[in-house]
Design an enzyme around this catalytic site. Structure first.
Site, PDB file in Angstrom:
ATOM      1  N   ARG A 113       2.890   2.620   7.438  1.00 36.09           N
ATOM      2  CA  ARG A 113       4.039   2.571   6.540  1.00 36.09           C
ATOM      3  C   ARG A 113       5.209   3.298   7.174  1.00 36.09           C
ATOM      4  O   ARG A 113       5.049   4.361   7.784  1.00 36.09           O
ATOM      5  CB  ARG A 113       3.711   3.218   5.185  1.00 36.09           C
TER       6      ARG A 113
ATOM      7  N   GLU B 191      13.396  -2.324   5.217  1.00 34.44           N
ATOM      8  CA  GLU B 191      13.041  -3.625   5.772  1.00 34.44           C
ATOM      9  C   GLU B 191      13.791  -4.727   5.022  1.00 34.44           C
ATOM     10  O   GLU B 191      13.811  -4.727   3.789  1.00 34.44           O
ATOM     11  CB  GLU B 191      11.533  -3.851   5.672  1.00 34.44           C
TER      12      GLU B 191
ATOM     13  N   HIS C 155       7.004  -6.204  10.765  1.00 36.37           N
ATOM     14  CA  HIS C 155       5.995  -6.039   9.712  1.00 36.37           C
ATOM     15  C   HIS C 155       5.079  -7.264   9.622  1.00 36.37           C
ATOM     16  O   HIS C 155       4.889  -7.849   8.552  1.00 36.37           O
ATOM     17  CB  HIS C 155       6.658  -5.777   8.358  1.00 36.37           C
TER      18      HIS C 155
END
Length: 357
Positions: free
Chosen positions: A257, A286, A305
């Site tokens: 994370r 993001e 990601h």
């Protein structure tokens, strides 16, 4: 009696994958309708009071009309959706955690919320290993140089060449489903694996790994890879002090994370040469803002990601939630229910008795 199931998929966990998995598990006693949500072509985000969701409350309410079950990855289960869909009893999220579901509201409305722990553990471990090798050996930069016509023979210079895995100390911060897989792969490559995880017992580690404190790990490890959950306790776990405590020339990797790391401190450590390289798949914001200094930092490998994205993961996710639907419809205990207050003492759904349904 035929049960109506909504398969609210997206462009990763496809509606058809969810539908096929439910039909294969349950058989002919279900009517499956499909809804396609726009992720990942449209980034997920907050929808009303829930996080990391895709689509709108309005389209989900319309699609859920008359449905007892919803299987999804990212559909938003909000107070408004629950109030408008009184037939709903089971909401299955094909992710490691149901962050797109309002659990308190679901419990009040008597809706069981299930999730799919470990669905992408193997894929994330594989991606982590790829980032470790890419960063330690400068693979992306060398690839780009060669495509541009530059033969970088100077990377045989001692000062330029990359870091090897065999014989190196590699530190893993977190030793859950992903960390264990990464440890096994690194051990097979000859690494000396160090683990920091205050919630894992010493005897849970294999002989090839040693449990150490975070300070010991940072001081010894040539490569540090993060596999911890983001909690109030772990937010900012790797900041300016921790990066300064890492060995000069170390590599930092994060596929967990973004909130675990101070990325500005990483950028400064890369620019100063204190860190040999870094590799990240997750970020505090993001998508990464175009002006982020991380995008201009030297010796950094970045992916958007996608560590948990493989075709096998999509199939596994569909299988896990379809298995919960099968348990639900046949009155068996649910395996991964996030709000067990809606279950009886044996873990079986209580037919919406919680909350007055």
């Amino acid at each position: 009696m035929t049960t109506t199931v909504l398969a609210a998929g997206d462009r990763f966990v496809l509606p058809g994958l969810l539908s096929d998995a439910v039909r294969a598990r349950v058989g002919a006693d279900v009517e499956v309708r499909e809804l396609e949500l726009p992720w990942p072509h449209v980034p997920f985000g907050p929808v009303a009071e829930v996080q990391e969701a895709s689509g709108t409350e309005e389209e989900l309410i319309a699609a859920l009309r008359g449905a007892r079950v919803c299987v999804t990855q990212l559909a938003p289960l909000t107070e408004r959706v629950l109030a408008a869909c009184p037939d709903l009893e089971l909401f299955c999220v094909s992710r490691g955690g149901p962050v797109n579901a309002n659990l308190d509201a679901a419990t009040r409305h008597g809706v069981a919320v299930c999730f799919a722990p470990g669905r992408n553990a193997a894929a994330t471990a594989e991606h982590t290993l790829g980032l470790i090798l890419a960063a330690a050996r400068h693979i992306p930069d060398l690839h780009a140089d060669l495509r541009a016509g530059r033969w970088r023979g100077d990377f045989y210079d001692y000062d330029n060449c990359g870091l090897g895995i065999e014989g190196a100390a590699v530190g893993l911060v977190g030793y859950g489903a992903i960390g264990r897989r990464v440890a096994a792969a690194l051990s097979a490559l000859g690494a000396r694996v160090l683990v920091y995880d205050p919630y894992v017992a010493e005897d849970a580690l294999p002989e090839s790994a040693a449990r150490v404190s975070l300070d010991e790990l940072l001081a010894q490890a040539r490569i540090v890879s993060l596999h911890a959950r983001l909690t109030p306790e772990t937010r900012g776990l790797i900041g300016e002090r921790e990066i300064a405590a890492m060995r000069p020339g170390a590599v930092l990797v994060n596929c967990a994370r973004g909130g675990l790391v101070d990325y500005d401190a990483v950028r400064r450590a890369l620019e100063s040469g204190h860190l040999h390289a870094a590799a990240f798949d997750v970020y505090p914001e993001e998508p990464v803002p175009p002006g982020s200094g991380l995008l201009r930092a030297p010796n950094v490998v970045l992916t958007p990601h996608v560590a948990g994205a493989s075709r096998q993961v999509a199939h596994t996710a569909a299988d896990l939630v379809s298995a919960e639907v099968d348990r639900f419809l046949h009155g068996r205990p649910l395996a991964h229910c996030a709000n067990p207050a809606v279950l009886d003492a044996d873990g079986v759904y209580r037919n919406g008795s919680v909350g007055g349904r």
